[in-house]
Design a protein around this motif. Sequence first.
Motif, short mmCIF file in Angstrom:
data_model
loop_
_atom_site.label_atom_id
_atom_site.label_comp_id
_atom_site.label_asym_id
_atom_site.label_seq_id
_atom_site.Cartn_x
_atom_site.Cartn_y
_atom_site.Cartn_z
N ILE A 12 0.85 -1.20 0.00
CA ILE A 12 0.00 0.00 0.00
C ILE A 12 0.89 1.25 0.00
O ILE A 12 0.69 2.18 -0.77
CB ILE A 12 -0.97 -0.04 1.21
N LYS A 13 1.93 1.22 0.85
CA LYS A 13 2.89 2.33 0.91
C LYS A 13 3.60 2.51 -0.44
O LYS A 13 3.75 3.63 -0.94
CB LYS A 13 3.96 2.02 1.97
N ASN A 14 4.04 1.39 -0.99
CA ASN A 14 4.78 1.47 -2.26
C ASN A 14 3.92 2.09 -3.36
O ASN A 14 4.39 2.92 -4.14
CB ASN A 14 5.26 0.08 -2.69
N ARG A 15 2.64 1.69 -3.40
CA ARG A 15 1.76 2.26 -4.43
C ARG A 15 1.55 3.75 -4.21
O ARG A 15 1.54 4.53 -5.16
CB ARG A 15 0.39 1.55 -4.42
N SER A 16 1.40 4.14 -2.95
CA SER A 16 1.13 5.57 -2.75
C SER A 16 2.38 6.40 -3.07
O SER A 16 2.27 7.51 -3.58
CB SER A 16 0.55 5.84 -1.36
N LYS A 17 3.56 5.84 -2.85
CA LYS A 17 4.78 6.56 -3.25
C LYS A 17 4.85 6.67 -4.78
O LYS A 17 5.28 7.68 -5.32
CB LYS A 17 6.03 5.84 -2.73
N PHE A 18 4.43 5.62 -5.45
CA PHE A 18 4.48 5.65 -6.93
C PHE A 18 3.45 6.62 -7.50
O PHE A 18 3.77 7.47 -8.33
CB PHE A 18 4.26 4.24 -7.51
#
Length: 430
Positions: A12-18
């Motif tokens: 979830i974190k990785n997607r929001s950073k992307f």
Amino acid sequence: MKYHQIDRHLFIKNRSKFTAQMKPKSVAIFNSNDIYPVSADSTLPFAQHRDIFYLSGIDQEESILLLFPDAPYENQKEILFLKETSELIAIWEGAKLTKEEAFAVSGIKTVYWLQDFEKVLAELMTYSETIYINTNEHYRAKIETETREARFVKWWKEKYPAHAVAKSNLILQRLRSVKESEEIDLIQQACNITELGFRRLLSFVKPNVMEYEIEAELIHEFIRNRSKGFAYTPIIASGNNANVLHYIENNQQCKEGDLILLDVAAEYANYSSDLTRTIPVSGRYSSRQKDVYNAVLRVKNEAAKMLTPGTLWKNYQYEVGKIMTSELLGLGLLDKTDVQNENPDWPAYKKYFMHGTSHHMGLDTHDYGLLYEPMQTNMVFTVEPGIYIPEEGFGIRIEDDVVIQEKGEPFNLMKNIPIEVEEIESLMNS
Ligand SMILES: [Mn+2]
């Protein structure tokens, strides 16, 4: 999967950073790797594309991840398309992720079966202006096959020629090079499994053992600890085989008095570790072998200290070269005139140490990371100097994996893996 399920908050974190880096009204799509055929109906084991894994945790073939942060409807902002499964399909084809399981793994609520992909995409394309395509721009990549991702990119651009095109790769290179704490824990686990394998082989190696017998010990230990296996093709190189940098035959007998260079490490949950140790077949280093070994070890320790925020990879490599040069002078392998007359583009030390000292490591063994940008906290690098002396019948490389810290020396993820001459000798003789 053999590994324990990863906390979906990482993805979830990785997607929001992307998505924070995406242009307005844009769609990004990521594909699984193909399952590669061998011949007839046999296939290579599936290996997930690291980008879709990084952004979703989905570790299954024929999966598509779509990200559209500005979508008009909430349930269109992130979507997974998976191979259809049901109780009946599962009996014939084996278990695949259900929609509920896919949510549990990824945190993505909207999950369709793959056959709905083109229809769902067509609607989203009418709302969007830019497409993010995922090309492979890794500095070491050399690809002769057309990946599923590449095939898709071709189709997508042709089908929707009015959309602007943007690159996912540059965003991912930056994001993936700086690790979240969950990722560092996973890499640590891979390193811990590698440690078990290394300790196991220390008590196994004896004169006349075959290199592949050592490989078999390692794979046994890795798999029984929930690893899929080696993170990369293992190098088990006795004697002069160590001077062939990419020796992977592993089919020779280890002779008394020789050294064995072991560049061998486990993966865990698709995260790599990358270890090199060089050990004596007979359990004791000769005094010359010990001198060269300790020289390499000093270079490794000095090099690691330079992996700090702000360091530029190119300057680092240059400084390591200077340290290596002084060690090679001390060993009598170079003399002062070699150094005075050296070609700055190929310094004298390169005769004995011809490869780079460090690379990013993570989901890929040679991971993403822009080497022309300064190093940052929570980047993971290998440190792996070596001295290769064909004239003396041995080559020595020592490699650890470290995490750059905000202050001070990097954290060594392999600090528990035996490295000092005395410790290795005592474990081999106990
Ligand atoms: Mn390496």
